[in-house]
Design a protein around this motif. Structure first.
Motif, PDB file in Angstrom:
ATOM      1  N   UNK A 126       0.885  -1.184   0.126  1.00 56.65           N
ATOM      2  CA  UNK A 126      -0.061   0.083  -0.101  1.00 56.65           C
ATOM      3  C   UNK A 126       0.976   1.447  -0.069  1.00 56.65           C
ATOM      4  N   UNK A 127       0.565   2.132  -0.935  1.00 55.15           N
ATOM      5  CA  UNK A 127       1.636   3.194  -1.196  1.00 55.15           C
ATOM      6  C   UNK A 127       0.887   4.500  -0.736  1.00 55.15           C
ATOM      7  N   UNK A 128       1.391   5.298   0.205  1.00 53.57           N
ATOM      8  CA  UNK A 128       0.780   6.364   0.802  1.00 53.57           C
ATOM      9  C   UNK A 128       2.006   7.578   0.653  1.00 53.57           C
ATOM     10  N   UNK A 129       1.249   8.765   0.733  1.00 54.61           N
ATOM     11  CA  UNK A 129       2.383   9.860   0.355  1.00 54.61           C
ATOM     12  C   UNK A 129       2.812  10.327   1.841  1.00 54.61           C
ATOM     13  N   UNK A 130       4.161  10.871   1.793  1.00 56.56           N
ATOM     14  CA  UNK A 130       4.841  11.321   2.936  1.00 56.56           C
ATOM     15  C   UNK A 130       5.887  12.152   2.610  1.00 56.56           C
ATOM     16  N   UNK A 131       5.934  13.461   3.522  1.00 62.10           N
ATOM     17  CA  UNK A 131       7.038  14.348   3.143  1.00 62.10           C
ATOM     18  C   UNK A 131       8.393  13.743   3.794  1.00 62.10           C
ATOM     19  N   UNK A 132       9.235  14.513   3.636  1.00 59.15           N
ATOM     20  CA  UNK A 132      10.662  14.523   4.263  1.00 59.15           C
ATOM     21  C   UNK A 132      10.510  15.264   5.545  1.00 59.15           C
ATOM     22  N   UNK A 133      10.865  14.567   6.582  1.00 56.60           N
ATOM     23  CA  UNK A 133      10.808  14.918   7.881  1.00 56.60           C
ATOM     24  C   UNK A 133      11.883  16.084   8.156  1.00 56.60           C
ATOM     25  N   UNK A 134      13.052  15.889   7.524  1.00 48.00           N
ATOM     26  CA  UNK A 134      14.023  16.853   7.761  1.00 48.00           C
ATOM     27  C   UNK A 134      13.814  18.192   7.311  1.00 48.00           C
ATOM     28  N   UNK A 135      12.659  18.405   6.330  1.00 45.38           N
ATOM     29  CA  UNK A 135      12.491  19.473   5.771  1.00 45.38           C
ATOM     30  C   UNK A 135      11.647  20.492   6.675  1.00 45.38           C
ATOM     31  N   UNK A 136      11.295  19.964   7.792  1.00 44.14           N
ATOM     32  CA  UNK A 136      10.410  20.709   8.840  1.00 44.14           C
ATOM     33  C   UNK A 136      11.407  21.696   9.593  1.00 44.14           C
ATOM     34  N   UNK A 137      12.500  21.369   9.817  1.00 42.57           N
ATOM     35  CA  UNK A 137      13.522  22.401  10.460  1.00 42.57           C
ATOM     36  C   UNK A 137      14.464  22.635   9.769  1.00 42.57           C
ATOM     37  N   UNK A 138      14.509  22.635   8.296  1.00 41.55           N
ATOM     38  CA  UNK A 138      15.648  22.633   7.697  1.00 41.55           C
ATOM     39  C   UNK A 138      16.018  24.168   7.515  1.00 41.55           C
ATOM     40  N   UNK A 139      15.120  24.948   7.231  1.00 38.85           N
ATOM     41  CA  UNK A 139      15.517  26.584   7.312  1.00 38.85           C
ATOM     42  C   UNK A 139      16.036  27.131   8.541  1.00 38.85           C
ATOM     43  N   UNK A 140      16.659  28.026   8.250  1.00 35.35           N
ATOM     44  CA  UNK A 140      17.324  28.755   9.344  1.00 35.35           C
ATOM     45  C   UNK A 140      16.115  29.984  10.003  1.00 35.35           C
ATOM     46  N   UNK A 141      16.202  29.993  11.287  1.00 31.83           N
ATOM     47  CA  UNK A 141      15.394  31.178  11.727  1.00 31.83           C
ATOM     48  C   UNK A 141      15.665  32.529  11.413  1.00 31.83           C
ATOM     49  N   UNK A 142      17.175  32.656  10.961  1.00 29.06           N
ATOM     50  CA  UNK A 142      17.605  33.924  10.711  1.00 29.06           C
ATOM     51  C   UNK A 142      17.263  34.596   9.607  1.00 29.06           C
ATOM     52  N   UNK A 143      17.221  35.817   9.732  1.00 30.93           N
ATOM     53  CA  UNK A 143      16.710  37.032   8.491  1.00 30.93           C
ATOM     54  C   UNK A 143      17.883  36.827   7.721  1.00 30.93           C
ATOM     55  N   UNK A 144      17.791  37.424   6.414  1.00 35.88           N
ATOM     56  CA  UNK A 144      18.879  37.609   5.379  1.00 35.88           C
ATOM     57  C   UNK A 144      20.101  38.424   6.139  1.00 35.88           C
ATOM     58  N   UNK A 145      19.581  39.522   6.638  1.00 35.19           N
ATOM     59  CA  UNK A 145      20.418  40.392   7.170  1.00 35.19           C
ATOM     60  C   UNK A 145      21.459  39.817   8.325  1.00 35.19           C
ATOM     61  N   UNK A 146      20.628  39.097   9.429  1.00 34.64           N
ATOM     62  CA  UNK A 146      21.105  38.360  10.322  1.00 34.64           C
ATOM     63  C   UNK A 146      22.187  37.291   9.845  1.00 34.64           C
TER      64      UNK A 146
END
Length: 240
Positions: A126-146
């Motif tokens: 049975x094939x079900x869709x799933x996302x990549x869990x690593x993407x949930x916290x991949x992006x940095x909370x920093x702004x571009x300037x920071x």
């Protein structure tokens, strides 16, 4: 309450299944973990038996070669244990090394855009869709300037990011070629800064790439948190 064994050889997949394991335990399920974190599946006494006997599910993440995973799946199938496969990456289901797993898999977590194609190869799953869990916290909370301030980048300076491999034989010529290219006159007009992303599964220490810093301009960064700015001849930390 179910008893679930989770097995992953590669680094990213190990982190994904570790996150799934934590969630399962929060829901009061029992889990057995065997994660290689990029160093392969090194068997320990009794570990193979613990993940293939007296469990309710075996959850495998596809890796580069899947040799150990195929052996574990065959052992679990012989014990009538249902097998789930975690393969959310694009085209992961097409890995030739996963062929022995295809007829044994009962449940597959795949890419949302490839469910029908995946079902053709994994005929019993049975094939079900799933996302990549690593993407949930991949992006940095920093702004571009920071982020630019933390990297001590001046106005008008541009960053060239070079993600590394696990193997030094690939990394060394790759990093050198990018640094050499950054010295070309037409690139120098953009004030480049080269950022090197060391793979978490790279067995070589960060210091082994120190010779790269002999290029005084553009400056070179090792970016494997905490990352380092490498002005020759000494290293200066610039934080997380």
């Amino acid at each position: 309450m179910a008893k679930i064994a989770l097995v992953a050889a590669d680094f990213g997949e190990s982190k994904c299944l570790a996150s799934i394991s934590r969630e399962l335990r929060q829901r009061r399920h029992e889990t057995i973990e065997w994660f290689g974190y990029g160093n392969g599946l090194v068997p320990h006494p009794g570990l193979v038996e613990s993940v293939t006997t007296n469990i309710d599910w075996l959850l495998l993440a596809l890796s580069e070669n899947n040799q150990e995973e195929a052996v574990l799946a065959q052992k679990a199938a012989a014990e009538k244990i249902p097998i789930a496969v975690y393969a959310p990456g694009k085209n992961t289901y097409r890995l030739r090394s996963a062929a022995p797993l295809r007829p044994l898999t009962n449940l597959l977590f795949g890419h949302a855009e490839e469910l029908d194609a995946t079902a053709i190869l994994f005929v019993n799953a049975k094939v079900v869709p799933a996302g990549n869990i690593l993407h949930e916290d991949f992006y940095s909370p920093y702004s571009r300037e920071t982020a630019r301030a933390k990297l001590k980048m001046s106005d008008g300076q541009n960053l060239i990011f070079v993600p590394g491999d696990k193997r030094r034989g690939i990394n060394w010529p790759l990093f050198h070629s990018v640094i050499e290219a950054a010295h070309r006159p037409e690139v120098q007009t953009h004030k480049p800064m080269v950022a090197i992303g060391l793979h978490p599964g790279d067995p070589d220490p960060k210091e082994s790439y120190g010779e790269l810093a002999r290029f005084r301009w553009p400056p070179v960064i090792s970016w494997s948190p905490p990352f380092q700015l490498w002005p020759w001849p000494r290293f200066t930390s610039v934080g997380q």
